[in-house]
Design a protein around this motif. Structure first.
Motif, PDB file in Angstrom:
ATOM      1  N   VAL A 161      -5.943   2.309   5.773  1.00 48.31           N
ATOM      2  CA  VAL A 161      -5.997   0.973   4.655  1.00 48.31           C
ATOM      3  C   VAL A 161      -7.086   0.176   4.554  1.00 48.31           C
ATOM      4  O   VAL A 161      -8.395   0.202   3.805  1.00 48.31           O
ATOM      5  CB  VAL A 161      -4.678   0.577   3.578  1.00 48.31           C
ATOM      6  CG1 VAL A 161      -5.158  -0.203   2.120  1.00 48.31           C
ATOM      7  CG2 VAL A 161      -3.828   1.702   3.119  1.00 48.31           C
ATOM      8  N   THR A 180      -2.031  -5.565  -6.275  1.00 49.28           N
ATOM      9  CA  THR A 180      -1.320  -5.094  -6.353  1.00 49.28           C
ATOM     10  C   THR A 180      -0.766  -5.462  -8.845  1.00 49.28           C
ATOM     11  O   THR A 180      -1.929  -6.161  -8.696  1.00 49.28           O
ATOM     12  CB  THR A 180      -0.096  -6.484  -6.313  1.00 49.28           C
ATOM     13  OG1 THR A 180      -0.001  -7.670  -6.931  1.00 49.28           O
ATOM     14  CG2 THR A 180       0.611  -6.705  -4.864  1.00 49.28           C
ATOM     15  N   LEU A 247      -0.546  -0.461  -7.827  1.00 49.38           N
ATOM     16  CA  LEU A 247      -2.167  -1.091  -7.533  1.00 49.38           C
ATOM     17  C   LEU A 247      -3.205  -0.403  -7.972  1.00 49.38           C
ATOM     18  O   LEU A 247      -3.563   0.341  -8.632  1.00 49.38           O
ATOM     19  CB  LEU A 247      -1.547  -0.318  -6.272  1.00 49.38           C
ATOM     20  CG  LEU A 247      -0.850  -0.130  -5.374  1.00 49.38           C
ATOM     21  CD1 LEU A 247      -0.522   0.737  -3.462  1.00 49.38           C
ATOM     22  CD2 LEU A 247      -0.222  -1.889  -5.282  1.00 49.38           C
ATOM     23  N   LEU A 271      -7.252   6.339  -1.216  1.00 49.38           N
ATOM     24  CA  LEU A 271      -6.023   5.376  -1.202  1.00 49.38           C
ATOM     25  C   LEU A 271      -4.475   5.699  -2.053  1.00 49.38           C
ATOM     26  O   LEU A 271      -3.769   5.308  -1.029  1.00 49.38           O
ATOM     27  CB  LEU A 271      -6.583   3.817  -1.400  1.00 49.38           C
ATOM     28  CG  LEU A 271      -8.404   3.176  -1.059  1.00 49.38           C
ATOM     29  CD1 LEU A 271      -8.615   2.214  -1.740  1.00 49.38           C
ATOM     30  CD2 LEU A 271      -7.102   2.390   0.307  1.00 49.38           C
ATOM     31  N   THR A 275      -1.081   4.852   0.037  1.00 50.35           N
ATOM     32  CA  THR A 275      -0.284   4.204  -0.092  1.00 50.35           C
ATOM     33  C   THR A 275       0.895   4.293  -1.175  1.00 50.35           C
ATOM     34  O   THR A 275       1.922   3.389  -1.106  1.00 50.35           O
ATOM     35  CB  THR A 275      -0.999   3.233  -1.228  1.00 50.35           C
ATOM     36  OG1 THR A 275      -1.463   3.881  -2.403  1.00 50.35           O
ATOM     37  CG2 THR A 275      -1.906   2.033  -0.695  1.00 50.35           C
TER      38      THR A 275
END
Length: 491
Positions: A161, A180, A247, A271, A275
């Motif tokens: 990441v 976040t 996210l 990503l 994630t």
């Protein structure tokens, strides 16, 4: 006309680059000095509006512009309405100079007007534009390819990441932040001309990025997959990461162009995968349903695995607005933007399956057609609806078209079994291609050009098919009563 209304597979060409070609001798004499060119088209029609797709440099010698004082304003207004990017007016043999009324009209309507000298053939201008397009395309392809390779290599590192974010910052010459849903910073990387590597962004920029991230990570469906803003010349953008965690990837870059969006889309897919949490019950159920379908199970048998009884699904068909064929990464990025991992990339069309009644939202760089929400057992019909909606979106130059159900209105007063029996008898002489052409032609109010775009055939093919329909049905398709009855039957 071309088979698709999408522009050539290249970024638009700035008008200033064409004017810089000294061998052409072009001179801007009215209108703004900035425009983006997608096409070069020559027409001497008094009103070329029906034959323009938008973005054209229209070239004309003014053969039918015999009374410029009277006709110039209407002519220019129609070009602007059609989306033309600029007008090139050839001096001689019809007009010794560019008519003053035409210059005034272009200034009034904000359309760039170029004077084409007698020694410059229109074909030379077209050749120069296409050469500039080829050069721009090669530059963008090299840039995106390098970025894709760098991001893929970064994703294979032990700390994927942060590595992907660092490479994205390097490739875009900017600042990237993974936030976040509450606006907290998980990872950040900076590079290029905006910030020193690892340095914190200015307070105003950080606040704007957090605000954008909240727009795309609300957790409600439908919600926008991306959002953009500008702060003191810096281009800001935020992309939602699929995975249910809220996210968002936020970017601050010195410029905004299709290449930036493409590279960011690749990073979003990587990503989202990196994630994503472990596969939960919903994902496991979808995987099991996919396996069973591949092994021959029917939709009715796999429906309980996909969702609770009564759950709705939407089928989306998409084509790239730049006319390029989609690849797996860009198709995956589209699926991530729409909030679904269920993506099928075909030769020129991407199909995405969305869970829930929310439906699709317009996506930058794509033309979308969406079905009406339906149960899983009706997905084959929804697939056809999405394909038709995509054709309508292309024909009407809309970024998104949604299938409109035929329920309600006067048609609902006719018993379904009687209506179906009447439609079957009325349309019996027509083959499926003829019926589909007639349906599309009627839905687009009898427009030959838009029907040709929607069906991706030549306009003469549309004319021949409609004439064949009239012959087989033994009726006059110019009669409004006939059209209405056929439209109800086809619906």
């Amino acid at each position: 006309m071309p088979d698709s209304p999408a522009g050539p597979p290249t970024p638009p060409i700035p008008l200033t680059e064409l004017l810089a070609r000294e061998e052409l001798g072009l001179r801007r004499i009215a209108g703004p000095d900035r425009a983006d060119l997608l096409w070069v088209h020559t027409s001497e029609m008094a009103d070329p509006y029906p034959y323009l797709l938008g973005g054209e440099l229209l070239l004309s010698a003014g053969v039918l512009l015999t009374d410029a004082e009277t006709d110039a304003d209407t002519y220019v207004a129609r070009l602007v309405e059609a989306g033309a990017a600029a007008l090139g007016f050839g001096v001689a043999p019809v007009h010794d100079t560019v008519p003053a009324a035409l210059v005034e009209a272009c200034d009034r309507h904000g359309l760039p007007l170029l004077e084409v000298p007698p020694g410059t053939p229109f074909t030379a201008i077209a050749r120069a534009v296409w050469r500039l397009m080829a050069e721009a395309r090669h530059r963008e392809l090299r840039r995106v390819t390098r970025a894709q390779q760098a991001l893929a290599a970064a994703a294979a590192r032990p700390d994927p990441v942060p590595a992907v974010l660092h490479q994205l910052a390097v490739q875009l010459d900017g600042r990237v932040v993974l936030l976040t849903a509450e606006g907290g910073e998980l990872h950040a990387a900076g590079g290029g001309e905006l910030h020193a590597a690892g340095g914190p962004p200015p307070r105003e920029e950080r606040a704007a990025l957090v605000q954008l991230s909240r727009v795309v990570s609300t957790g409600r469906r439908p919600s926008p997959a991306s959002a953009t803003d500008t702060l003191d010349g810096t281009q800001l953008a935020a992309y939602a990461l699929d995975g249910g965690q809220g996210l968002a990837l936020a970017l601050a870059t010195p410029r905004r162009d299709p290449g930036v969006h493409t590279v960011a889309g690749i990073a979003v897919v990587l990503l989202a995968l990196l994630t994503a949490p472990h596969q939960g019950a919903d994902a496991a159920g979808r995987s099991a349903a996919l396996v069973r379908v591949l092994l021959g199970a029917s939709p009715q048998e796999v429906a309980p695995l996909l969702a609770d009884d009564g759950a709705l699904w939407t089928v989306v068909h998409a084509r790239r607005a730049d006319g390029r064929a989609p690849d797996r990464l860009t198709a995956g990025a589209l699926g991530a933007s729409l909030g679904s991992p269920l993506v099928d990339a075909g030769r020129d069309t991407v199909r995405v399956l969305l869970a829930g009644p929310g439906g699709a939202t317009a996506q930058t760089g794509w033309i979308l057609g969406a079905s009406a929400p339906c149960p899983v057992t009706a997905l084959p019909a929804a697939d056809t609806e999405a394909a038709r909606a995509l054709g309508r979106a292309e024909a009407t130059r809309a970024p998104l078209a949604t299938h409109r159900t035929g329920t309600g209105g006067l048609a609902a007063l006719i018993p379904a079994d009687l209506a179906e029996a009447h439609a079957r008898v009325l349309l019996a002489p027509l083959t499926e291609p003829l019926a589909e052409t007639l349906r599309c032609w009627l839905s687009l109010h009898g427009s030959w050009d838009r029907t040709a775009v929607a069906l991706r055939v030549h306009r003469n093919t549309v004319r021949q098919r409609i004439a064949r329909c009239a012959t087989l049905l033994e009726t006059d398709l110019d009669d409004m009563d006939v059209r209405t009855e056929l439209w109800v039957a086809l619906r």
